[in-house]
Design an enzyme around this catalytic site. Sequence first.
Site, mmCIF file in Angstrom:
data_model
loop_
_atom_site.group_PDB
_atom_site.id
_atom_site.type_symbol
_atom_site.label_atom_id
_atom_site.label_comp_id
_atom_site.label_asym_id
_atom_site.label_seq_id
_atom_site.Cartn_x
_atom_site.Cartn_y
_atom_site.Cartn_z
ATOM 1 N N LYS A 27 23.074 11.429 -2.971
ATOM 2 C CA LYS A 27 24.300 11.549 -3.736
ATOM 3 C C LYS A 27 25.522 11.495 -2.814
ATOM 4 C CE LYS A 27 26.247 14.551 -7.233
ATOM 5 N NZ LYS A 27 25.774 14.027 -8.516
ATOM 6 N N ARG A 98 27.159 20.799 -5.628
ATOM 7 C CA ARG A 98 25.882 20.219 -6.071
ATOM 8 C C ARG A 98 24.977 19.962 -4.875
ATOM 9 N NH1 ARG A 98 29.504 17.089 -9.464
ATOM 10 N NH2 ARG A 98 28.893 17.238 -11.651
ATOM 11 N N GLY A 107 15.439 17.525 -11.153
ATOM 12 C CA GLY A 107 15.327 18.857 -11.754
ATOM 13 C C GLY A 107 15.023 19.962 -10.774
ATOM 14 N N MET A 109 16.932 21.227 -8.045
ATOM 15 C CA MET A 109 17.954 22.154 -7.565
ATOM 16 C C MET A 109 19.123 22.253 -8.540
ATOM 17 S SD MET A 109 17.460 21.500 -3.505
ATOM 18 C CE MET A 109 17.658 19.773 -3.613
ATOM 19 N N ARG A 371 23.919 5.401 -8.608
ATOM 20 C CA ARG A 371 22.582 5.386 -7.989
ATOM 21 C C ARG A 371 21.795 4.253 -8.625
ATOM 22 N NH1 ARG A 371 20.549 10.991 -10.907
ATOM 23 N NH2 ARG A 371 21.259 10.368 -12.944
ATOM 24 N N HIS A 489 -17.669 6.657 -18.130
ATOM 25 C CA HIS A 489 -18.076 5.405 -18.775
ATOM 26 C C HIS A 489 -16.967 4.876 -19.678
ATOM 27 C CE1 HIS A 489 -20.063 3.016 -21.954
ATOM 28 N NE2 HIS A 489 -20.720 2.518 -20.922
ATOM 29 N N ARG A 651 -24.337 -8.677 -9.933
ATOM 30 C CA ARG A 651 -25.097 -7.545 -9.402
ATOM 31 C C ARG A 651 -26.375 -7.335 -10.204
ATOM 32 N NH1 ARG A 651 -22.512 -1.727 -9.864
ATOM 33 N NH2 ARG A 651 -23.208 -1.945 -12.032
ATOM 34 N N SER A 797 -19.873 -5.691 -0.569
ATOM 35 C CA SER A 797 -18.877 -5.333 -1.578
ATOM 36 C C SER A 797 -18.908 -3.816 -1.719
ATOM 37 C CB SER A 797 -19.200 -6.013 -2.909
ATOM 38 O OG SER A 797 -18.279 -5.569 -3.885
ATOM 39 N N THR A 800 -16.756 1.565 -4.455
ATOM 40 C CA THR A 800 -16.063 2.802 -4.069
ATOM 41 C C THR A 800 -16.184 3.909 -5.116
ATOM 42 O OG1 THR A 800 -14.079 1.662 -4.826
ATOM 43 C CG2 THR A 800 -14.408 1.823 -2.447
ATOM 44 N N ASP A 802 -19.184 4.864 -6.534
ATOM 45 C CA ASP A 802 -20.327 5.633 -6.031
ATOM 46 C C ASP A 802 -20.060 6.179 -4.638
ATOM 47 O OD1 ASP A 802 -22.552 5.964 -7.850
ATOM 48 O OD2 ASP A 802 -22.590 3.781 -7.959
ATOM 49 N N CYS A 864 -15.256 -3.560 -5.167
ATOM 50 C CA CYS A 864 -15.340 -3.777 -6.623
ATOM 51 C C CYS A 864 -15.328 -2.468 -7.394
ATOM 52 C CB CYS A 864 -16.566 -4.602 -6.979
ATOM 53 S SG CYS A 864 -18.117 -3.789 -6.598
ATOM 54 N N TYR A 884 -11.091 -9.390 -0.162
ATOM 55 C CA TYR A 884 -10.625 -9.374 -1.547
ATOM 56 C C TYR A 884 -10.791 -7.994 -2.168
ATOM 57 C CZ TYR A 884 -15.536 -9.545 -3.091
ATOM 58 O OH TYR A 884 -16.854 -9.253 -3.299
#
Length: 909
Positions: A27, A98, A107, A109, A371, A489, A651, A797, A800, A802, A864, A884
Amino acid sequence: MSRTYVYRFGRSATDGAAAMKNLLGGKGANLAEMCRLGIPVPSGFTISTEACTVYTERGRDTALGLIDAEVRAGIAFIEQEMGKRFGNAADPLLLSVRSGARASMPGMMDTILNLGLNDEAVEGLARKTGNPRFAWDSYRRFVQMYGDVVMGLKPVSKEDHDPFEVIIDMVKDSKGVKLDTELDTADLQELVARFKALIRARIGRDFPTDPWEQLWGSVIAVFESWNNDRARVYRELNDIPSSWGTAVNVQAMVFGNLGDHSATGVAFTRDAGTGEDVFNGEFLVNAQGEDVVAGIRTPQQVTLLGSRRWAELAQVAEAERAERYPSLEELMPGLYAQLLQAETQLENHFTDMQDLEFTIQEGRLWMLQTRNGKRTGAAMVRIAMEMLQQGMIDEKTALLRVTPERLNDLLHPVFDAAAMKSADVLARGLPASPGAASGQVVFHADEAEHWARDGKAVILVRQETSPEDLRGMSVAKGILTARGGMTSHAAVVARGMGKCCVSGAGAVHVDPKGRTMTIGERHFAEGDWISLNGSTGEVYAGRIATREAELSGDFGALMALADQHRRLEVRANADTPDDAERARRFGATGIGLARTEHMFFEGARIVAMREMILADDEAGRRQALAKLLPMQRSDFLGLFRAMDGLPVTIRLLDPPLHEFVPHDEAGQQQMAREMKVSPGKIALRVEQLAEFNPMLGHRGCRLGISYPEITEMQARAIFEAGLEAQDKGCAVKAEIMVPLVGTVREFNAQAAVIRATAEKVFAERGRTLPYMLGTMIETPRAALVADSIGRQAEFFSFGTNDLTQMTMGFSRDDAAKFLPQYLKLGLYEHDPFRSIDQKGVGLLVQMAVEKGRSVRPGIEVGVCGEHGGDPASVAFFHRAGLDYVSCSPFRVPIARLAAAQAALQDAAA
Ligand code: PEP
Ligand code: MG
């Protein structure tokens, strides 16, 4: 030379600038910048964040000692600029105080206005303005704010009311009036007296009448607010170091409530909702800033265009509009011209859409704040692309301007903004899959199908979903589950389908037998209407109108630009030709994961699948698999044709077999009839398949190792489909993937079956199909021994989902029970199933990539798991050097943009 702590801003001198945000806060830095641009800003000064740090580390006396002389000089500067004296009872200089940190902390201060008033000064102000009511109203507001923020007179408990508001209500009651505006000067005088008495009684000290004491108290209160509970929690969650501190802005007050030549308003340099390049805003004549937001009076539009548009929506005739709600452009044309000049200058200067606050005091315009404005996803894209076309920003800036996650707003249907105003919120769950949906409640997947066939819009409500519910889910408009997390799921499947889903809504009690659900005191029966917002997790009663999303020209242009800058490829997780086509429309350049199990639930397939599960021996299994072969082959053919030469990663079967059998008695009875065996036999088999922890049980490649004939059938289906696709003129790039490998021997065992099958099929057809054979890395052990696995596997692959569940040691389906609390307590910064845990799970990914490349340079590596569509995770995978990411089709555009941003940030680093 000693350090400077106070930075002035005004007409005759300005010490700060926009680039000094670290020192002056957002500010303060922008106020200084506006002054430099010659824009009218009430004069003031900013006490730097370093002073706050001194206060925190060395205490009040040291801090005040250091800034005392500079603050006094700062006040003298304001006095000179504004032509008023601080503490002069006849014509007092009033101030606002301020906070303003370097990062915006909404929110967090507090603010103090009208500082400098006391029993004498209020009389001076009344005389000077000729408006005693205004003077006394300003005074009572000041005593109230000061009592709260500085002296700490707040509600005692969360059930308590604000003690000042209680007094206001009492006075209003005794007068028999409803609105604050109905209180007259005498009432306001009484309020001030009562407020001061309350402070004395509760705090044991008098409200300070000395303006200097008021000022120092306020400055200290702002410093203190940096370490209040709200601020600390916010900082921890947003990684803001506590060492930053907050700046304090002390500024001359200007008033928009001094009569009909005064006004106050807010404005945007472009439309924050649509992004349209039109100046717009609202204002009120004879009002203070908070009145515009409070919604008691109808604000008027700043521009004539905006006013006419507003009148059309509000069904106000032009004559009435011009008479009762004229625009600022019509009402005060000279001041409007000045405002227009300021907004143009500010947007050009900051080269971003600005959110402005202004006040007109007795015919004079003052800018109070500028701003970068908050905006919708659609506006974000449009503004970035139009500013690029207008030559205001370069490509890199345009790409970085758009928050990838916000593209969601453009991809899924959305609730109509007007309809949302009267929405009735019933419950909140996890925002599992974005979008908006309204429909009639059904509690069973097959009933969802029946209702949908009759053309009805349905919301499928389940305790949790399982693969059996797939078809019901696919026809539902939305899915609501009482249990399950972000990778449950329901969540994963819904995201894949681009279908709105709210999961884990704990307040929802489902009774599938009685076909009812209860939320708190409210009961819903089958057929009742509800609505879901999958982007916020909110559940509403009744029907809310939705709008289809449009992929506008700007969106396409942004995506094309992202593609020029990214290194990571983006594939999609897709199980059907429909999914695959959608993925391509969204720009995927391959399928990174086709989960074959999803293909086994449709129609006759589940029967053949169950036959295989029930078979007593290999011969029986082979018989059932022979029925599945042609169906599976046609699935793969569909995928190859849809992707036409782009890589398709398939797979092998992954979930535990118990997911394919019914668990309730009625279902087992029906299966017994279909299979022509006794219900007892079914029940026995179901019991044999039951596991204590199926996620760590007989699943993944363990199935293929127990039953190589399954792998053989799937491999045959892939090769035969590939050859057939070639016959039809399609290019084919098949990648076969073994799930849940933990040791290279598991991979080798499955690879042997696949290779032998390939030889057989190629010999039968007299032709070969090039293919790649790789593995998922989704057990921690596989990551640890990735070099050994990489000698055999042609690609990795990362699964992530599991990998996260096994590394963290908590189940992706049960984590919703405690994760929300963990997040609240700050034990985790975010849900590790949504955004990759970079320090833990991420380390395994980095290590496996290195190990894989050390034995097979150039080995293809992708991800994947669900993280492939999460922007922060995509950035991490970029840095980890993956080739990828693969995610659900609807997240492909998000991943494309996130990948471009990661590349740009990488280049800049
Ligand atoms: C994974 O584990 O990340 C994965 C992609 O497989 P699934 O979610 O099907 O277990
Ligand atoms: Mg997995």
